[in-house]
Each structure stands twice: as structure tokens, then as C-alpha cells.
Design a protein around this motif. Structure first.
Motif, PDB file in Angstrom:
ATOM      1  N   GLY A 143       0.763  -1.238   0.000  1.00 20.93           N
ATOM      2  CA  GLY A 143       0.000   0.000   0.000  1.00 20.93           C
ATOM      3  C   GLY A 143       0.788   1.278   0.000  1.00 20.93           C
ATOM      4  N   HIS A 144       2.069   1.251  -0.387  1.00 16.99           N
ATOM      5  CA  HIS A 144       2.879   2.467  -0.432  1.00 16.99           C
ATOM      6  C   HIS A 144       3.220   2.813  -1.885  1.00 16.99           C
ATOM      7  N   LEU A 145       3.391   4.100  -2.146  1.00 17.28           N
ATOM      8  CA  LEU A 145       3.892   4.534  -3.445  1.00 17.28           C
ATOM      9  C   LEU A 145       5.403   4.635  -3.340  1.00 17.28           C
ATOM     10  N   VAL A 146       6.106   3.855  -4.166  1.00 15.92           N
ATOM     11  CA  VAL A 146       7.567   3.783  -4.111  1.00 15.92           C
ATOM     12  C   VAL A 146       8.136   4.400  -5.380  1.00 15.92           C
ATOM     13  N   LEU A 147       9.018   5.390  -5.229  1.00 19.23           N
ATOM     14  CA  LEU A 147       9.700   6.039  -6.345  1.00 19.23           C
ATOM     15  C   LEU A 147      11.176   5.683  -6.286  1.00 19.23           C
ATOM     16  N   SER A 148      11.752   5.318  -7.432  1.00 14.89           N
ATOM     17  CA  SER A 148      13.172   4.981  -7.443  1.00 14.89           C
ATOM     18  C   SER A 148      13.720   5.095  -8.856  1.00 14.89           C
ATOM     19  N   THR A 149      15.016   4.788  -9.002  1.00 17.57           N
ATOM     20  CA  THR A 149      15.688   4.869 -10.301  1.00 17.57           C
ATOM     21  C   THR A 149      16.421   3.573 -10.598  1.00 17.57           C
ATOM     22  N   LEU A 150      16.631   3.343 -11.892  1.00 17.84           N
ATOM     23  CA  LEU A 150      17.406   2.199 -12.378  1.00 17.84           C
ATOM     24  C   LEU A 150      18.296   2.673 -13.522  1.00 17.84           C
ATOM     25  N   HIS A 151      19.421   2.019 -13.685  1.00 15.81           N
ATOM     26  CA  HIS A 151      20.310   2.348 -14.799  1.00 15.81           C
ATOM     27  C   HIS A 151      20.028   1.395 -15.964  1.00 15.81           C
ATOM     28  N   THR A 152      19.023   1.736 -16.746  1.00 18.65           N
ATOM     29  CA  THR A 152      18.750   1.013 -17.990  1.00 18.65           C
ATOM     30  C   THR A 152      18.527   2.040 -19.093  1.00 18.65           C
ATOM     31  N   ASN A 153      18.567   1.587 -20.347  1.00 16.36           N
ATOM     32  CA  ASN A 153      18.496   2.520 -21.467  1.00 16.36           C
ATOM     33  C   ASN A 153      17.079   2.969 -21.786  1.00 16.36           C
ATOM     34  N   ASP A 154      16.096   2.077 -21.591  1.00 14.89           N
ATOM     35  CA  ASP A 154      14.726   2.448 -21.941  1.00 14.89           C
ATOM     36  C   ASP A 154      13.763   1.852 -20.924  1.00 14.89           C
ATOM     37  N   THR A 155      12.470   2.083 -21.133  1.00 18.23           N
ATOM     38  CA  THR A 155      11.478   1.641 -20.158  1.00 18.23           C
ATOM     39  C   THR A 155      11.367   0.125 -20.092  1.00 18.23           C
ATOM     40  N   ALA A 156      11.304  -0.526 -21.253  1.00 14.96           N
ATOM     41  CA  ALA A 156      11.130  -1.978 -21.253  1.00 14.96           C
ATOM     42  C   ALA A 156      12.318  -2.689 -20.617  1.00 14.96           C
ATOM     43  N   GLY A 157      13.500  -2.079 -20.668  1.00 19.25           N
ATOM     44  CA  GLY A 157      14.683  -2.700 -20.083  1.00 19.25           C
ATOM     45  C   GLY A 157      14.613  -2.820 -18.576  1.00 19.25           C
ATOM     46  N   ALA A 158      13.737  -2.045 -17.927  1.00 22.11           N
ATOM     47  CA  ALA A 158      13.627  -2.121 -16.478  1.00 22.11           C
ATOM     48  C   ALA A 158      13.106  -3.478 -16.036  1.00 22.11           C
ATOM     49  N   VAL A 159      12.227  -4.084 -16.831  1.00 18.93           N
ATOM     50  CA  VAL A 159      11.672  -5.394 -16.479  1.00 18.93           C
ATOM     51  C   VAL A 159      12.782  -6.443 -16.472  1.00 18.93           C
ATOM     52  N   SER A 160      13.624  -6.429 -17.499  1.00 17.92           N
ATOM     53  CA  SER A 160      14.736  -7.381 -17.561  1.00 17.92           C
ATOM     54  C   SER A 160      15.730  -7.144 -16.425  1.00 17.92           C
ATOM     55  N   ARG A 161      15.951  -5.868 -16.094  1.00 17.30           N
ATOM     56  CA  ARG A 161      16.905  -5.548 -15.034  1.00 17.30           C
ATOM     57  C   ARG A 161      16.418  -6.073 -13.678  1.00 17.30           C
ATOM     58  N   LEU A 162      15.148  -5.890 -13.369  1.00 15.88           N
ATOM     59  CA  LEU A 162      14.621  -6.399 -12.105  1.00 15.88           C
ATOM     60  C   LEU A 162      14.575  -7.920 -12.094  1.00 15.88           C
ATOM     61  N   ALA A 163      14.288  -8.505 -13.251  1.00 15.89           N
ATOM     62  CA  ALA A 163      14.288  -9.972 -13.319  1.00 15.89           C
ATOM     63  C   ALA A 163      15.679 -10.525 -13.032  1.00 15.89           C
ATOM     64  N   SER A 164      16.728  -9.808 -13.516  1.00 12.92           N
ATOM     65  CA  SER A 164      18.100 -10.260 -13.234  1.00 12.92           C
ATOM     66  C   SER A 164      18.444 -10.132 -11.755  1.00 12.92           C
ATOM     67  N   MET A 165      17.697  -9.281 -11.025  1.00 12.16           N
ATOM     68  CA  MET A 165      17.902  -9.156  -9.585  1.00 12.16           C
ATOM     69  C   MET A 165      17.084 -10.179  -8.798  1.00 12.16           C
ATOM     70  N   GLY A 166      16.347 -11.029  -9.493  1.00 16.07           N
ATOM     71  CA  GLY A 166      15.613 -12.084  -8.814  1.00 16.07           C
ATOM     72  C   GLY A 166      14.187 -11.753  -8.447  1.00 16.07           C
ATOM     73  N   VAL A 167      13.656 -10.625  -8.923  1.00 17.12           N
ATOM     74  CA  VAL A 167      12.264 -10.283  -8.633  1.00 17.12           C
ATOM     75  C   VAL A 167      11.361 -11.117  -9.538  1.00 17.12           C
ATOM     76  N   GLU A 168      10.401 -11.800  -8.976  1.00 23.45           N
ATOM     77  CA  GLU A 168       9.519 -12.668  -9.752  1.00 23.45           C
ATOM     78  C   GLU A 168       8.642 -11.844 -10.697  1.00 23.45           C
ATOM     79  N   PRO A 169       8.398 -12.336 -11.926  1.00 23.12           N
ATOM     80  CA  PRO A 169       7.586 -11.581 -12.885  1.00 23.12           C
ATOM     81  C   PRO A 169       6.191 -11.243 -12.374  1.00 23.12           C
ATOM     82  N   PHE A 170       5.545 -12.172 -11.650  1.00 22.80           N
ATOM     83  CA  PHE A 170       4.193 -11.883 -11.177  1.00 22.80           C
ATOM     84  C   PHE A 170       4.200 -10.772 -10.128  1.00 22.80           C
TER      85      PHE A 170
END
Length: 633
Positions: free
Chosen positions: A452-479
Motif C-alpha cells: 500500500g505504499h507509493l515507491v519512487l526509485s531509479t534504475l540504470h537502464t536505457n529504456d522503459t522496457a529494459g527495467a523489467v529485464s533488469r529487475l528480473a536479473s535481480m531475482g524479482v519474480e515476474p508476477f
């Protein structure tokens, strides 16, 4: 008649009383003069109107809403600062908007120096040192009047000083702080002064390896102190974001990063390198005897009345220690969302994303692309007395009123992970994490959004879609990503063409091909940089953001949940109406905001050729025009 009692006490407490009788004389009542047979009525006394409150003007101009005004008034009661400065520091308005409101309140003129350059004859009436101290710019002479642009038009002491100095009747006008600093550049430069100071530093004072005591003594001498101060002052006035002091084999090179590009500004003899670096280390409270390992420090100072922080970093190189200083100008730290450079359609998506009550909002881009500026703009928009906002940053670059900010400190163990865990016990509504760097931080950020919190943060990726791959590489489950993400924002910064010297031209087919653009059937006007005194002969003045905004909606969530490739997510987002970084860059080229070459420098071009069309006129609910947003990121 009346009685007046006089009491006199001496130093021992003895009293002496005396009562005297006085006669009170009343002035005779004089009837208004009336000419015989003419019938002239006596004139009415015109009482000055009560000045309209600045807060009311800001409300009527829609610069702030009632809740934001109350927050600013509370801060004013605590600090005693003027309301306009508080509103500006909170990012709730623009410098132009607040200056125009102050001018309306005082009934004087508001002058944009970008549109009305000061006359050279007027500038000569006030020395630069006095203009800088009082934050005034002489603009034009008018008979015996001198129109003076003032950052603080209520400074009556400055008005009196200028009247005595010039002999003119001073007519105040309101100018913005940014315009004041730009106009200071029209005074004679400091290049000659720097050269004269360098000549005072004799090679015979130095040897290749000095002891700490000798270096400290030399670094506290007049010429070295003046050289360091002039170098910093020159960079801040040139709007530099970084200062580089680089030792070479035979000399020391000084460069400044202005609008994202490094420019050489000074070359000095090799023998001053040790003393100059030692002086900067003393200012940053670093160990001048240690030259074998990197060091980090901080310098706090005021320049032209503005608080400025310098983050100092040293590192040993082959030819000596290199120093890089990051310039953080606190007076221009916060900008409103309307100053970021969002196009109308992107502005609507942006507002919808940050208006969500919970979820993860991520900003993507390389270092120096304006992510922190955008984060602060979002926090300023969301900062109200009804929400609890907490941030953990490394470092905390700017202090924001009404927000709890935490500085990462690895030495006692205060990391992003530990800070985030503690935040969840502090009843937050909004959490800002400076950067998601590791697996554990990513997992806690996602869990915070799901609770229930709004979380703002940054990632070092080139575009928006790349953020999904970056988080997946950190072990965050897709669901979990699909359930928690509400928006992804990629951005870059492009330089804004100087409005005074840009020139129209027709680009070559080669340049269009490099940007994957097809030549339009209907000719369009393109612009390129030229260079003039106003932009320091660069051709660009300021920077503005280009954006790629991907709302994670019902179209995108299933793709993320099923671990779709980044290319497939990107294609689906474009089909749903997402404007890519390239689209936004081309749009700003067509609008004349930047040049084709600058767009090529910043944006990686992919895909087939695009057609060039002039953008449609903005709808009624469009964001402010680009001309209002230039140079503010």
C-alpha cells in the motif's frame, strides 16, 4: 487646559514630582478654497489602496492551490523567509510566474531579460561588484530615470545606494534570479584576472614533492586562495555542473561541464598543481598529506547570495591528483512538473502515473540525465500536509521542507536495505529510494508497494522496457513486478538552442538518415546553433528533458507476468500509443527547441525511417509551452 505630571528619578532611586498646567492649542479649521463664481469643489483625499496579498495573487494565477499555500505560509511563519522564495524553493511555481505575481502586487514592471537585453550604457552606470552584491541589473536610461531590474524590489537600501551612486531617479522592476545571473555575464570577463593571479605564483616556490606543512602554508597564501576562488566563481556563473582540475605532464588543465558537455576554461603551469589541489582539499576538510588514495569531501559557500554545495572528489593519477567538483546550486534545485519538458500527451500519462495511491514508479537513464531532478519534481507535487514522505538517498543532494530525508551511511550500517526496512515502521505514504542497486533493495521496494505504499526509485537502464529485464536479473519474480509496477519513465537531457542566435537551415540527407528520418514532402524549418555573447558563444542555453513514458496497464501487465522479452513489451507499448525517446527528440527538433545534431548525440536511433510531420496543435488541457520550460532541468 490640562495637567501634566513630571516624575524624575536619580540613580539612587529618589523621586521628584512636579505638576504643571499646559494649554492645548487646536489648529484652526480652514475651509476649502472656493473661487468666486467658479464653484470648484474641494479635492478628495485619495487614500492608497491596500496592497493585495501575494498569496491571493498566486492562488488566482493557479501557481499554487490552497493546500500548497497553507504549507508555504507555515514555512514562512517558521523561517521568516519571503513567501515568493518559499514557494519557489518548494518547486510549486516558476521564477517567471512568481516574479510576475510580485510585480502585480507592487504595481511595477516585470522584465524578462531574455527578451529585453540591458543597454550597454546603462550597465556602465553601476559597477559589477555593486550589481552583484545587491542583485540588480541596470536595464535602460530614460531621461533622468534609470530602470533597474531587481531580484528583491523591496530592498529600499539598495535603491537608495543606487540613487546616490548614479545620480538617477531609480525605477525598480522585477527580474528573476536566473535572468540576473545570466545578465552578470555581460559584464567584462574574469579571464584577465585569472591570468594575473597565475603570474603571481612563482615556480621557485615549489618543488615536486612538498611536505604537508609547506603545502598548507602555500595553500593559505593570497594568490592560491584567489585563484581557487576565481575558478569556482567563474564555473558557478557559467552554470557549470562539474569542475575538472586535471594534471598533465607539462600543465594543469581546468574544464567545466556546461549543459552536459565539457569545455576547457583554463590552462595553468604545472608548478601550481600541488598548491591548488591542497587549497581545495583544505576547503573540503580533506587530508592534504594523503595523495595515494581517493578522498571525498564537501565545500559549502555562498555565491552572489546563493547557497552552493561543492561535492569534491580526488583520485591519484600518473601526473598527480585529479580533482572533480560537482556543483549543487540549491537556489535552483527544485522545478515544477511543468518545467520538465513533457509534451501534452506525455504530461497526461505522467500525471496519471504519479497520481496512483500505491505501486512502484521507476525512472531510467544514464548518470546525469536528470532523474534526480524529475524525482524531486514528483515529490514537490505530492508533498502536502496530509501525506508522510520519506526518502533514503546517497547522497542527499537537496533538503526539501516537509519531507523526512535519510542519508545512506555504510560505516555504521545504514544502507538502502536497512533504511527501507525501518521506513515500513514509520507509517509512510510515499517512499523514495535514490537507486535500486541490489537484489535485496529491489525485493523490499516491491513488497512495500504491494503493502500500500507509493515507491519512487531509479534504475540504470536505457529504456522503459529494459527495467523489467533488469529487475528480473535481480531475482524479482515476474508476477510480483506485474502486480506492483504502475509506471516506467525513461529520460535524457538535450541542450536547448539559444533563441537569440539560432539560425534556420535545411539539413542534409545524411543527417536525416542518421536519425532514421525521411525528408518531409512539406518543407519544415530546422534550426542549428550559431553562438553569441548571450550563450557564451556556444549556441545552446540550458537543457530540457526528453521522455519515454510507459504506463503499466492491462495491456502490459500480462506480458510482464509471463516474462515476455523486452522487445515484445516495447512493441506492445508503442502499439498502445507510447512515444519513444526518439519520437520526443524529433518532436523537439521540429519545434525548434533543439537541433538534429544534438538529438543524434543524445538518443540512440533504432528501427526504420520515420516521417517528419509538424505536431498537431495542443489540446485545451495541454501543458505549458516549451518556451516556458527551457533551460530549467
Amino acid at each position: 487646559m490640562a495637567e501634566l505630571q513630571i516624575i524624575v528619578r536619580d540613580r539612587f532611586g529618589q523621586e521628584a514630582r512636579q505638576t504643571v498646567t499646559v494649554e492645548i492649542l487646536r489648529p484652526p479649521v480652514v475651509e476649502p478654497a472656493r473661487l468666486e463664481g467658479v464653484g470648484i469643489e474641494p479635492q478628495r483625499v485619495v487614500r492608497p489602496r491596500r496592497r493585495v496579498l501575494l498569496g491571493q495573487i498566486l492562488l488566482e494565477a493557479a501557481i499554487v492551490n490552497q493546500a500548497q499555500l497553507q504549507l508555504a505560509l507555515e514555512e514562512q511563519r517558521k523561517t521568516g523567509e519571503r513567501l515568493g522564495n518559499i514557494v519557489l524553493s518548494m518547486g510549486l511555481g516558476t521564477q517567471d510566474g512568481i516574479a510576475a505575481a510580485i510585480a502585480q502586487q507592487l504595481g511595477i514592471e516585470f522584465i524578462r531579460l531574455a527578451d529585453s537585453a540591458p543597454d550597454e550604457a546603462a550597465l556602465l552606470t553601476v559597477p559589477e561588484a555593486i550589481a552583484r552584491r545587491n542583485q540588480v541589473i541596470p536595464i535602460r536610461e530614460r531621461d533622468r530615470d534609470l530602470v533597474v531590474g531587481m531580484v528583491d524590489p523591496l530592498d529600499i537600501v539598495a535603491v537608495d545606494d543606487l540613487r546616490r551612486l548614479t545620480g538617477f531617479n531609480i525605477v525598480p522592476a522585477v527580474i528573476t534570479l536566473d535572468d540576473f545571473h545570466r545578465a552578470l555575464g555581460q559584464y567584462p570577463s574574469m579571464a584577465g584576472t585569472v591570468s594575473e593571479v597565475i603570474e603571481e605564483i612563482l615556480p621557485s616556490q615549489f618543488v615536486e614533492e612538498e611536505s604537508a606543512e609547506v603545502l598548507r602554508a602555500v595553500a593559505t597564501e593570497g594568490p592560491i586562495i584567489r585563484l581557487a576562488n576565481l575558478m569556482i566563481l567563474q564555473a558557478i556563473r557559467a552554470r557549470a555542473s562539474d569542475i575538472h582540475i586535471e594534471p598533465q605532464e607539462q600543465r594543469v588543465r581546468v574544464r567545466q561541464r556546461v549543459d552536459g558537455v565539457l569545455y576547457p576554461t583554463m590552462t595553468s603551469p604545472r608548478h601550481i598543481q600541488l598548491a591548488l589541489v591542497s587549497r581545495l582539499k583544505i576547503m573540503a576538510n580533506l587530508n592534504i598529506a594523503e595523495r595515494r588514495v581517493p578522498q571525498d569531501g564537501r565545500i559549502e559557500l555562498k555565491v552572489d547570495g546563493r547557497p552552493v554545495d561543492l561535492r569534491v572528489s580526488t583520485i591519484p593519477t600518473v601526473w598527480g591528483e585529479k580533482v572533480v567538483m560537482r556543483v549543487l546550486d540549491k537556489s535552483g534545485a527544485f522545478v515544477g512538473v511543468d518545467k520538465l519538458g513533457l509534451q501534452p500527451e506525455d504530461r497526461q500519462r505522467f500525471e496519471a502515473i504519479i497520481g496512483k495511491p500505491h505501486g512502484v514508479v521507476l525512472l531510467m537513464g544514464p548518470t546525469g540525465c536528470g532523474k534526480t531532478t524529475t524525482l524531486y519534481a514528483i515529490l514537490n507535487r505530492l508533498n502536502t500536509p496530509q501525506v508522510n514522505i520519506m526518502t533514503i538517498e546517497d547522497p542527499v543532494e537537496y533538503q526539501m521542507p516537509g519531507i523526512s530525508q535519510v542519508q545512506v551511511n555504510p560505516l555504521p550500517g545504514l544502507t538502502f536495505v536497512r533504511g527501507l526496512r525501518a521506513f515500513l515502521r514509520q507509517d509512510p505514504d510515499i517512499i523514495m529510494v535514490g537507486e535500486i542497486r541490489d537484489d535485496e533493495t529491489a525485493h523490499i521496494a516491491v513488497q512495500a508497494a504491494l503493502t500500500g505504499h507509493l515507491v519512487l526509485s531509479t534504475l540504470h537502464t536505457n529504456d522503459t522496457a529494459g527495467a523489467v529485464s533488469r529487475l528480473a536479473s535481480m531475482g524479482v519474480e515476474p508476477f510480483l513486478m506485474a502486480s506492483s509496477m504502475v509506471g516506467l519513465i525513461a529520460q535524457r537531457l538535450v541542450r536547448v538552442l539559444c533563441e537569440r542566435c539560432r539560425e534556420p537551415y535545411e539539413p542534409s540527407d545524411d543527417v536525416l538518415a542518421r536519425l532514421s528520418l525521411a525528408r518531409p514532402a512539406t518543407p519544415l524549418t530546422f534550426y542549428r546553433p550559431v553562438g553569441c555573447a548571450y550563450c557564451n558563444h556556444i549556441g545552446y542555453k540550458g537543457r530540457i528533458g526528453i521522455f519515454e513514458i510507459l504506463p503499466v496497464d492491462a495491456t502490459i501487465k500480462p506480458l510482464i507476468a509471463h516474462n515476455a522479452p523486452a522487445g515484445e513489451i516495447r512493441a506492445a507499448a508503442i502499439a498502445a500509443g507510447m512515444r519513444t525517446l526518439q519520437d520526443d527528440a524529433v518532436s523537439k527538433v521540429i519545434n525548434g527547441t533543439t537541433s538534429l545534431e544534438e538529438a543524434l548525440r543524445v538518443v540512440l536511433v533504432e528501427g526504420g525511417p520515420m516521417s517528419l510531420k509538424r505536431p498537431a496543435a495542443p489540446r485545451q488541457a495541454a501543458a505549458p509551452s516549451l518556451s516556458d520550460a527551457r533551460g530549467q532541468v
